[in-house]
Design a protein around this motif. Structure first.
Motif, PDB file in Angstrom:
ATOM      1  N   ASN A 140     -26.365   7.267  45.354  1.00  0.00           N
ATOM      2  CA  ASN A 140     -25.517   7.192  44.157  1.00  0.00           C
ATOM      3  C   ASN A 140     -24.866   5.817  44.035  1.00  0.00           C
ATOM      4  OD1 ASN A 140     -25.858   9.807  43.005  1.00  0.00           O
ATOM      5  ND2 ASN A 140     -24.490  10.670  44.560  1.00  0.00           N
ATOM      6  N   ASP A 141     -25.551   4.797  44.582  1.00  0.00           N
ATOM      7  CA  ASP A 141     -25.043   3.430  44.468  1.00  0.00           C
ATOM      8  C   ASP A 141     -25.541   2.888  43.122  1.00  0.00           C
ATOM      9  OD1 ASP A 141     -24.485   0.734  44.563  1.00  0.00           O
ATOM     10  OD2 ASP A 141     -25.110   0.476  46.648  1.00  0.00           O
ATOM     11  N   VAL A 170     -16.476  13.432  51.253  1.00  0.00           N
ATOM     12  CA  VAL A 170     -16.224  12.349  50.284  1.00  0.00           C
ATOM     13  C   VAL A 170     -16.792  12.616  48.885  1.00  0.00           C
ATOM     14  CG1 VAL A 170     -16.000  10.555  52.035  1.00  0.00           C
ATOM     15  CG2 VAL A 170     -18.257  11.024  51.071  1.00  0.00           C
ATOM     16  N   HIS A 171     -17.549  13.709  48.718  1.00  0.00           N
ATOM     17  CA  HIS A 171     -18.145  13.978  47.409  1.00  0.00           C
ATOM     18  C   HIS A 171     -17.284  14.960  46.614  1.00  0.00           C
ATOM     19  CE1 HIS A 171     -21.640  12.116  49.402  1.00  0.00           C
ATOM     20  NE2 HIS A 171     -21.872  11.672  48.187  1.00  0.00           N
ATOM     21  N   THR A 172     -16.314  14.430  45.887  1.00  0.00           N
ATOM     22  CA  THR A 172     -15.404  15.253  45.094  1.00  0.00           C
ATOM     23  C   THR A 172     -15.809  15.184  43.619  1.00  0.00           C
ATOM     24  OG1 THR A 172     -14.004  13.324  44.773  1.00  0.00           O
ATOM     25  CG2 THR A 172     -13.488  14.733  46.668  1.00  0.00           C
ATOM     26  N   GLU A 174     -13.950  14.188  41.234  1.00  0.00           N
ATOM     27  CA  GLU A 174     -13.448  12.894  40.732  1.00  0.00           C
ATOM     28  C   GLU A 174     -14.449  11.781  41.050  1.00  0.00           C
ATOM     29  OE1 GLU A 174     -11.501  14.897  42.861  1.00  0.00           O
ATOM     30  OE2 GLU A 174     -10.690  15.846  41.053  1.00  0.00           O
ATOM     31  N   GLU A 175     -15.000  11.830  42.264  1.00  0.00           N
ATOM     32  CA  GLU A 175     -15.956  10.799  42.671  1.00  0.00           C
ATOM     33  C   GLU A 175     -17.221  10.884  41.800  1.00  0.00           C
ATOM     34  OE1 GLU A 175     -15.852   8.208  44.292  1.00  0.00           O
ATOM     35  OE2 GLU A 175     -17.924   7.733  44.861  1.00  0.00           O
ATOM     36  N   PHE A 176     -17.704  12.098  41.556  1.00  0.00           N
ATOM     37  CA  PHE A 176     -18.894  12.242  40.715  1.00  0.00           C
ATOM     38  C   PHE A 176     -18.622  11.738  39.294  1.00  0.00           C
ATOM     39  CE2 PHE A 176     -20.358  15.749  43.745  1.00  0.00           C
ATOM     40  CZ  PHE A 176     -21.376  14.985  44.281  1.00  0.00           C
ATOM     41  N   ARG A 178     -16.511   9.436  38.473  1.00  0.00           N
ATOM     42  CA  ARG A 178     -16.466   7.965  38.556  1.00  0.00           C
ATOM     43  C   ARG A 178     -17.883   7.379  38.524  1.00  0.00           C
ATOM     44  NH1 ARG A 178     -17.294   4.033  41.731  1.00  0.00           N
ATOM     45  NH2 ARG A 178     -17.980   5.335  43.462  1.00  0.00           N
ATOM     46  N   ILE A 179     -18.782   8.004  39.298  1.00  0.00           N
ATOM     47  CA  ILE A 179     -20.179   7.534  39.343  1.00  0.00           C
ATOM     48  C   ILE A 179     -20.810   7.656  37.949  1.00  0.00           C
ATOM     49  CG2 ILE A 179     -22.471   8.039  40.298  1.00  0.00           C
ATOM     50  CD1 ILE A 179     -20.933   9.141  42.815  1.00  0.00           C
ATOM     51  N   PRO A 398     -22.043   6.473  50.881  1.00  0.00           N
ATOM     52  CA  PRO A 398     -20.839   7.051  50.269  1.00  0.00           C
ATOM     53  C   PRO A 398     -19.584   6.887  51.128  1.00  0.00           C
ATOM     54  CG  PRO A 398     -22.699   8.531  50.027  1.00  0.00           C
ATOM     55  CD  PRO A 398     -23.160   7.429  50.917  1.00  0.00           C
TER      56      PRO A 398
END
Ligand code: CO
Length: 664
Positions: A140-141, A170-172, A174-176, A178-179, A398
Motif C-alpha cells: 500500500n505504498d 497498524v492497519h486501522t 483511518e490509515e486505509f 489516508r491511503i 506499513p
C-alpha cells in the motif's frame, strides 16, 4: 442506510411506480481470479474464446481477464501468448470492458521495474484491449502506484486504485482512508477494497466503506474471497454502506478460495433496492459451460481441501499461498513442518513491518518463514528478495522493520528512503540483449521477456519450431499424467508391482554405462514413469573415492549425504579399455534447498563465478531458485572453484553437491 423493499412484481407496475433502484455493478472474475484460485490458473485461451461472447451478453460491469499469474502460466505451462489471448478476447467481447490486475510498479512480476517498462506495458495493454486497470501495491505504498496511475490515465484507461486489506496493529480504518486519499490525489477513477485472503468481516466492510464514502466521493468496489465463508455477508454490508460494485464468479467457478457466486448475490440483492440487471439466460449458459469444463481442467492437486477454512481468520494467509507453502514444503521433503511454518509466519510478518500478504509479499514472507524453519535458525538463510525488501527496494513497509532483524540481514548497509523505481535505470534499450533476434516477433514479446525472461524465452523457442515438431505443453503433460495416474490407481488393485527394469533392459543398460564413461558424462538419468535411475561417472564417481577429504560445508543445512556409489560397469572390457575419468577431489558446496540451479542471474548475464575463480568467504558462487525466489549460494570459506557439478538450469535436490572447491 437503504430501505429494504420487496421485489416489485410486474402486475403491481400499473398501480404503483416501482421504487427507484440503485444500480449495482458486478465484475466477473471467472476468467482470472476464479481459475487462479481454483485451477492453479490453468484456464486456456480456447476455453475462454468458446464462451466469451455469451459472457459479454450477461451485462457485467467488467470482465477480469488478465493478471500476473495468468500471464506467467500462459507462457510457462500452456505455451500460449498472453497478448494473443487478450486480443482475441477483445475481438469477441465488444460490449463489456476488459479488466486487468496490475501490480503497480511490479507490473506483473515480483519486483519493481523501471518506469520505461511500466509505461510501455500500459500502452500495449491498452492497445491490445484492456480498459480497466486495477492497480495495487502489496505494501500500500502509494509511491509505487503513482506512475502506473498516471500512465493508465495518459493512455486513456480507467485507473482503479486499490487498498490491500489486511488486519494488523497498524492497519486501522483511518490509515486505509489516508491511503485512499493519497491515491485519489494521484487521479484514480475508482477504488477497490481488495481482500485477497477473504478475512474482511461484514462489520469491518461496513465500517471501512462507510468511512470511505463519508470522507471521499470515489466509487468503491469490493473484492473478496469465500475462504472463510464471510464474503457474501461482507458484500451485502459493504453495498448497503455505499460500495457500488462487487466482484463475483459464475457458480461452478465460485466458492472455496474463489469469489462469491454471482447467482447468490443476485438472489440476495433482488429483494433490495439494488439492481444489477444481468441477463439470467446468459448466466445459465455460462454456468452450464463451466460446469462441463471444470472436471477437465481442475486437477486433483488444484482442489482446495475445505469448502470453508475458518483458520484463515487466525493466520490471515491467502488460500493460494497455503497451497503454495504446502507444495514448496513437499519439494523440500518437509511437509511435516507445515504447522511450524504457520507459527513462524506471523512472527516474520511482524518482524518485517506487517506487510499485507499478497503477491509478492506473500511469497517473500511465506518463504522466509519456510527458510527459518528449515534452517533451524531464524534469518540464517535469506533470499535475495528479502534482502531487497529490507533494503527498501519494494517500498515502505506499513510499520518499521525490527531493527535486530534488519541488522542480521543487512549488516550496516543503508536502507533507501526514496521511491524504489527512482534508482532503476531504463531497461528497454538493452532488454533483449543476448537473445536471438529471430525469436522476438513483436513489441509485446519484448515486454513478455522483460517480465518473465526464462518462461518467455522457453515459449519463444517452442513457438519457433514447426507446429508438428513442438513438444506438448507442460500443462498437457500434466493433464496426461493426471489421467494416467487415475487409470493406474484403478488398475493398481489387480496388478502386481512392476520392477523398474525388465530383464530385457539390462543389455541396454550395460551399453549405456559404457557410453557414460566414454562420453565422460557427469550424470545420465534414465526415466521410466515417475522413477529415475541416475548413473554418474567422472567427477561424481571419483569424488566418492576421495570423499574422505571432503569437509562438511555449512550453508545453514546439514552436511551433504555421501555421494552416490560409483558406476561399476559389469563388462570387463569397459573397465580395461576406457581411460579413467579425471580425479576431482575436494569439499563440495551443496544445495541448501531443492530447486533449480543457475550459474548466472538471468539469460545473457555473466556467470556468478567461474571454474578457477578464487573466492573469499561469502562471495557468491551460484544461484538456487527455490519457491520462485533466488537464493545466492555463497562460499562458506575462502576457496578456489574446481568444478561445477550441475548444469545451468537443471533441477537440484536439497543437499545435492553443486560445486567442488579447494580451500585456499
Ligand atoms: Co483475489
Amino acid at each position: 442506510m437503504p430501505r429494504k423493499t420487496t421485489r416489485v412484481k410486474p402486475a403491481e407496475k400499473a398501480s404503483s411506480p416501482p421504487a427507484p433502484r440503485i444500480p449495482l455493478r458486478i465484475t466477473d472474475t471467472t476468467l482470472r481470479d476464479a481459475h487462479q484460485s481454483l485451477w492453479a490458473t490453468r484456464m486456456r485461451s480456447e476455453d475462454i474464446l468458446k464462451i466469451i461472447d455469451v459472457i459479454d451478453n450477461v451485462g457485467f460491469y467488467s470482465l477480469e481477464v488478465w493478471g500476473g499469474a495468468t500471464f506467467d502460466v500462459a507462457l510457462r505451462f500452456l505455451r500460449e501468448d498472453p497478448w494473443e489471448r487478450l486480443r482475441s478476447a477483445k475481438a469477441k467481447a465488444k460490449k463489456t470492458p476488459l479488466q486487468m490486475l496490475l501490480r503497480g510498479q511490479n507490473i506483473l512480476g515480483y519486483k519493481n521495474y523501471p518506469d520505461d517498462v511500466l509505461d510501455h506495458f500500459v500502452a500495449l495493454a491498452v492497445t491490445n484491449g484492456i480498459d480497466i486497470f486495477r492497480i495495487f501495491d502489496a505494501l500500500n505504498d502509494t509511491r509505487n502506484l503513482e506512475y502506473a496511475i498516471k500512465a493508465v490515465k495518459r493512455y486513456g484507461g480507467h485507473a482503479q486504485g486499490t487498498i490491500c486489506y489486511t488486519v494488523s496493529p497498524v492497519h486501522t480504518v483511518e490509515e486505509f482512508v489516508r491511503i485512499a486519499k493519497e491515491q485519489i490525489a494521484m487521479g484514480i477513477d475508482s477504488l477497490c477494497i481488495k481482500d485477497m485472503a477473504g478475512i474482511l468481516s461484514p462489520i469491518a466492510a461496513e465500517r471501512l466503506v462507510s468511512a470511505l464514502v463519508r470522507e471521499t466521493k470515489i466509487p468503491i468496489q469490493l473484492h473478496s474471497h469465500m475462504t472463510s465463508g464471510m464474503a457474501v455477508a461482507s458484500y451485502v454490508e459493504g453495498v448497503r454502506a455505499g460500495a457500488g460494485a462487487i466482484d463475483c464468479a459464475i457458480s461452478p467457478m465460485a466458492g472455496f478460495s474463489s469469489q462469491p457466486p454471482v447467482e447468490t448475490m443476485l438472489a440476495i440483492f433482488e429483494e433490495t433496492t439494488y439492481n444489477a440487471s444481468l441477463d439470467m439466460e446468459a448466466i445459465k449458459a455460462m454456468r452450464r459451460y463451466f460446469q462441463e469444463l471444470a472436471p477437465k481442467r481442475r486437477l486433483s492437486h488444484h482442489q482446495p481441501d475445505n469448502i470453508i477454512d475458518p483458520e484463515v481468520l487466525l493466520h490471515h494467509i491467502p488460500g493460494g499461498m497455503i497451497s503454495n507453502l504446502r507444495s514448496q514444503l513437499a519439494q523440500q521433503d518437509a511437509l511435516d513442518k507445515l504447522d511450524e511454518v504457520f507459527e513462524e509466519l506471523p512472527r516474520v510478518r511482524a518482524d518485517l513491518g506487517y506487510p499485507p500478504l499478497v503477491t509478492p509479499t506473500s511469497q517473500l514472507i511465506g518463504i522466509q518463514a519456510v527458510m527459518n524453519v528449515l534452517a533451524g535458525e531464524r534469518y540464517e538463510m535469506v533470499s535475495q528478495e528479502i534482502k531487497d525488501y529490507v533494503r527498501g527496494l519494494y517500498g515502505r513497509p506499513p510499520a518499521p522493520i525490527n531493527p535486530e532483524v534488519r541488522r542480521k540481514i543487512l549488516g550496516d548497509e543503508k536502507v533507501i528512503e526514496t521511491r524504489p523505481a527512482d534508482s532503476l535505470p531504463p531497461m528497454l534499450p538493452t532488454a533483449t540483449q543476448g537473445v536471438d533476434p529471430a525469436l522476438i516477433k513483436s513489441e509485446e514479446d519484448i515486454l513478455s521477456y522483460c517480465l518473465f525472461p526464462e518462461p518467455a524465452l522457453e515459449y519463444f523457442k517452442w513457438r519457433s519450431l514447426p507446429p508438428e515438431k513442438r513438444p506438448p505443453s507442460p500443462a498437457d503433460v500434466e493433464l496426461q499424467k493426471e489421467r494416467k495416474n487415475a487409470q493406474s490407481e484403478a488398475a493398481a488393485a489387480t496388478s502386481a508391482p512392476r520392477p523398474f527394469l525388465a530383464p530385457s533392459d539390462y543389455a541396454a543398460l550395460h551399453e549405456l554405462v559404457g557410453k557414460v564413461r566414454e562420453l565422460n558424462l557427469t550424470e545420465l538419468t534414465i526415466r521410466r514413469d515417475d522413477l529415475a535411475l541416475v548413473l554418474r561417472a567422472d567427477g561424481m564417481a571419483t569424488h566418492k573415492e576421495t570423499s574422505s577429504a571432503a569437509a562438511p560445508v555449512k550453508q545453514g543445512t546439514p552436511a551433504a549425504p555421501p555421494p552416490p556409489a560409483p558406476v561399476a560397469p559389469k563388462t570387463a572390457e569397459a573397465d580395461t579399455t576406457k581411460p579413467a575419468a579425471p580425479e576431482i577431489s575436494g569439499p563440495t558446496i551443496n544445495a541448501p534447498l531443492s530447486g533449480n540451479f543457475y550459474r548466472s542471474s538471468g539469460p545473457g548475464k555473466p556467470p556468478v563465478a567461474k571454474e578457477g575463480d578464487t573466492l573469499k568467504a561469502d562471495d557468491p558462487v551460484c544461484i538456487v531458485e527455490a519457491m520462485k525466489l533466488f537464493n545466492t549460494i555463497k562460499a562458506p570459506f575462502p576457496c578456489r572453484i574446481v568444478k561445477f557439478l550441475v548444469e545451468h538450469g537443471q533441477p537440484v535436490k536439497k543437499d545435492a553437491p553443486l560445486v567442488v572447491v579447494e580451500k585456499v
